[in-house]
Scaffold this motif. Structure first.
Motif, mmCIF file in Angstrom:
data_model
loop_
_atom_site.group_PDB
_atom_site.id
_atom_site.type_symbol
_atom_site.label_atom_id
_atom_site.label_comp_id
_atom_site.label_asym_id
_atom_site.label_seq_id
_atom_site.Cartn_x
_atom_site.Cartn_y
_atom_site.Cartn_z
ATOM 1 N N ARG A 49 0.667 -1.423 0.063
ATOM 2 C CA ARG A 49 0.222 0.067 -0.060
ATOM 3 C C ARG A 49 0.791 1.294 0.013
ATOM 4 O O ARG A 49 0.247 2.266 0.363
ATOM 5 N N ILE A 50 2.282 1.156 -0.372
ATOM 6 C CA ILE A 50 3.054 2.360 -0.120
ATOM 7 C C ILE A 50 2.648 3.273 -1.380
ATOM 8 O O ILE A 50 2.346 2.986 -2.537
ATOM 9 N N ALA A 96 -6.573 3.799 -0.446
ATOM 10 C CA ALA A 96 -6.953 3.405 -1.624
ATOM 11 C C ALA A 96 -5.824 3.156 -2.650
ATOM 12 O O ALA A 96 -4.859 3.872 -2.292
ATOM 13 N N PRO A 97 -5.866 2.530 -3.654
ATOM 14 C CA PRO A 97 -4.928 2.277 -4.646
ATOM 15 C C PRO A 97 -4.284 3.450 -4.911
ATOM 16 O O PRO A 97 -4.955 4.508 -5.680
ATOM 17 N N ALA A 98 -2.787 3.594 -5.125
ATOM 18 C CA ALA A 98 -2.368 4.785 -5.791
ATOM 19 C C ALA A 98 -2.604 4.797 -7.225
ATOM 20 O O ALA A 98 -2.627 5.724 -7.855
ATOM 21 N N ARG A 99 -2.463 3.580 -7.924
ATOM 22 C CA ARG A 99 -2.656 3.544 -9.348
ATOM 23 C C ARG A 99 -3.810 2.861 -9.499
ATOM 24 O O ARG A 99 -4.181 1.437 -8.950
ATOM 25 N N ILE A 114 1.722 4.461 -19.919
ATOM 26 C CA ILE A 114 2.859 5.515 -19.917
ATOM 27 C C ILE A 114 4.042 4.702 -19.121
ATOM 28 O O ILE A 114 3.649 4.233 -17.875
ATOM 29 N N ALA A 115 5.242 4.890 -19.465
ATOM 30 C CA ALA A 115 6.271 4.442 -18.768
ATOM 31 C C ALA A 115 7.438 5.472 -19.038
ATOM 32 O O ALA A 115 7.868 6.235 -19.955
ATOM 33 N N PRO A 116 8.232 5.557 -17.827
ATOM 34 C CA PRO A 116 9.511 6.452 -17.922
ATOM 35 C C PRO A 116 10.438 5.830 -18.712
ATOM 36 O O PRO A 116 10.634 4.746 -19.159
ATOM 37 N N GLU A 117 11.190 6.565 -19.525
ATOM 38 C CA GLU A 117 12.292 6.353 -20.603
ATOM 39 C C GLU A 117 13.179 5.258 -20.045
ATOM 40 O O GLU A 117 13.600 3.934 -20.584
ATOM 41 N N PRO A 118 13.785 5.513 -18.735
ATOM 42 C CA PRO A 118 14.947 4.705 -18.280
ATOM 43 C C PRO A 118 14.485 3.207 -17.823
ATOM 44 O O PRO A 118 15.318 2.330 -17.772
ATOM 45 N N VAL A 119 13.106 2.980 -17.871
ATOM 46 C CA VAL A 119 12.653 1.538 -17.398
ATOM 47 C C VAL A 119 12.516 0.653 -18.576
ATOM 48 O O VAL A 119 12.311 -0.636 -18.381
ATOM 49 N N ASN A 179 7.711 -1.764 -15.419
ATOM 50 C CA ASN A 179 7.080 -0.153 -15.011
ATOM 51 C C ASN A 179 6.664 -0.269 -13.788
ATOM 52 O O ASN A 179 5.418 -0.039 -13.431
ATOM 53 N N LEU A 180 7.347 -0.497 -12.762
ATOM 54 C CA LEU A 180 6.863 -0.858 -11.468
ATOM 55 C C LEU A 180 6.322 0.395 -10.513
ATOM 56 O O LEU A 180 5.166 0.192 -10.014
ATOM 57 N N THR A 181 6.939 1.612 -10.918
ATOM 58 C CA THR A 181 6.244 2.631 -10.525
ATOM 59 C C THR A 181 5.033 3.063 -10.664
ATOM 60 O O THR A 181 3.888 3.471 -10.210
ATOM 61 N N LEU A 182 4.871 3.477 -12.199
ATOM 62 C CA LEU A 182 3.629 3.681 -12.840
ATOM 63 C C LEU A 182 2.591 2.839 -13.071
ATOM 64 O O LEU A 182 1.498 3.042 -13.430
ATOM 65 N N LYS A 183 3.183 1.561 -13.420
ATOM 66 C CA LYS A 183 2.175 0.204 -13.652
ATOM 67 C C LYS A 183 1.364 0.563 -14.935
ATOM 68 O O LYS A 183 1.819 0.913 -15.703
ATOM 69 N N GLY A 184 0.177 0.068 -14.897
ATOM 70 C CA GLY A 184 -0.836 0.549 -15.993
ATOM 71 C C GLY A 184 -0.758 -0.503 -17.129
ATOM 72 O O GLY A 184 -1.145 -0.267 -18.200
ATOM 73 N N GLY A 185 -0.094 -1.620 -17.206
ATOM 74 C CA GLY A 185 0.091 -2.610 -18.167
ATOM 75 C C GLY A 185 -1.363 -3.358 -18.626
ATOM 76 O O GLY A 185 -1.304 -3.863 -19.660
#
Length: 317
Positions: free
Chosen positions: A55-56, A61-64, A107-112, A95-101
């Motif tokens: 839940r970090i 409620a879910p962050a994503r 959307i994903a950061p370029e470095p991942v 894409n662990l931070t933004l998820k969304g798969g």
């Protein structure tokens, strides 16, 4: 676009398909048209909100709203500061931070992200970034003749870990439920244990234990280690992880054993070497089942309830 969303923690039936706006990438972000997303135990934990560390960023409620981090697909658009990718490129990453798969676009950061190896399908590529990295870092240091035990060896990370430990010359014992014993043998395990009928901490001793589902007492883990042995856990209950970090660390030093939580390093630097082994035929990717976007609840349940033999993939291609 279609996406699988949820607004509260709970079982798979809190998920639903919804039409949501197609996102636009910011400066250093990439918009990926998703072809495949593999399911990880972390997705199941974040769906349920348990253990508490899942839940970090979103305690109540879910962050994503959309889960799914191990994505593979085509670059649809890039932000103005992106230099490594252009529309049409085939990419994959964790894409662990933004998820969304679990959606048509993410959307994903370029470095991942990294360019997908041409010989791997999108489904195959999606299985590697998280599970492959955990397996590779978790078995690091195994060597010829060493006794390695992998708890939770019948799942995605476990199937990779068995192969990686065997490649390093170790004798491997896989632990999971009875329905996965034959699968673990087929992947390469020398010995297999049904955790429901046998206490693996009373066997061994082992030179290395990779625990993908930590729930036991640190003293039980220590008992299973040979002098100089190492215990690494990834995931599990908060109580078990805290005990490993505190009591386990101190107790291990006193008895010349090392007990700790594996701090997984993420990104292409760490998952591309695993992909290279898969491309070279030195690692086999085991896909248990492929589900559609509408079947995401079933896909998550299959992983979370411990029924998957290897990796589960959600395919949109």
């Amino acid at each position: 676009m279609r996406a699988v969303v949820y607004d509260r923690y709970g079982p798979p039936d809190v998920l639903r398909i919804e039409d949501v706006p197609k996102p636009s990438p910011a400066a250093r972000q990439v918009l990926v048209k998703v072809a495949a997303t593999s399911v990880n135990l972390s997705d199941w934990e974040t769906l349920r909100g348990s253990p508490l560390y899942s839940r970090i960023g979103g305690l109540r409620a879910p962050a994503r709203r959309t889960l799914g981090s191990d994505i593979a697909g085509w670059v649809d658009a890039v932000g103005p500061a992106v230099t490594r990718f252009r529309p049409g490129d085939e990419v994959y990453g964790d894409n662990l931070t933004l998820k969304g798969g679990f959606a048509e676009y993410a959307i994903a950061p370029e470095p991942v992200l990294a360019h997908k190896p041409a010989v791997l399908s999108f489904a195959e590529a999606s299985t590697i970034p998280q599970a492959g990295v955990i397996a590779r870092q978790g078995t690091d240091g195994a060597g010829p003749g060493q006794r390695v035990l992998i708890n939770g060896a019948g799942g995605g990370s476990g199937a990779f870990a068995i192969q990686l430990a065997k490649r390093l010359g170790a004798q491997v014992t896989g632990v999971d439920n009875a329905g996965k014993l034959d699968f673990m043998r087929s992947v390469g395990a020398d010995n297999v244990i049904d955790y429901r009928s046998e206490d693996f901490t009373r066997g061994g001793p082992y030179d290395l234990i990779l625990d993908l589902v930590a729930h036991r007492s640190v003293f039980a883990y220590r008992r299973a280690l040979a002098p100089g042995g190492r215990y690494r856990c990834v995931g599990g209950s908060v109580r078990a992880l805290l005990r490993v970090l505190t009591i386990g660390s101190a107790a291990g030093r006193l008895t010349h054993r090392r007990l700790g939580v594996l701090a997984v390093r993420e990104g292409p630097t760490y998952f591309e070497p695993v992909a290279e082994l898969c491309v070279a035929g030195e690692l086999t990717i085991h896909i248990d089942r492929t589900f559609t976007l509408d079947e995401v609840p079933e896909a998550l349940a299959r992983v979370g309830e411990g029924r998957a033999l290897g990796k589960v993939v959600v395919s949109l291609a």
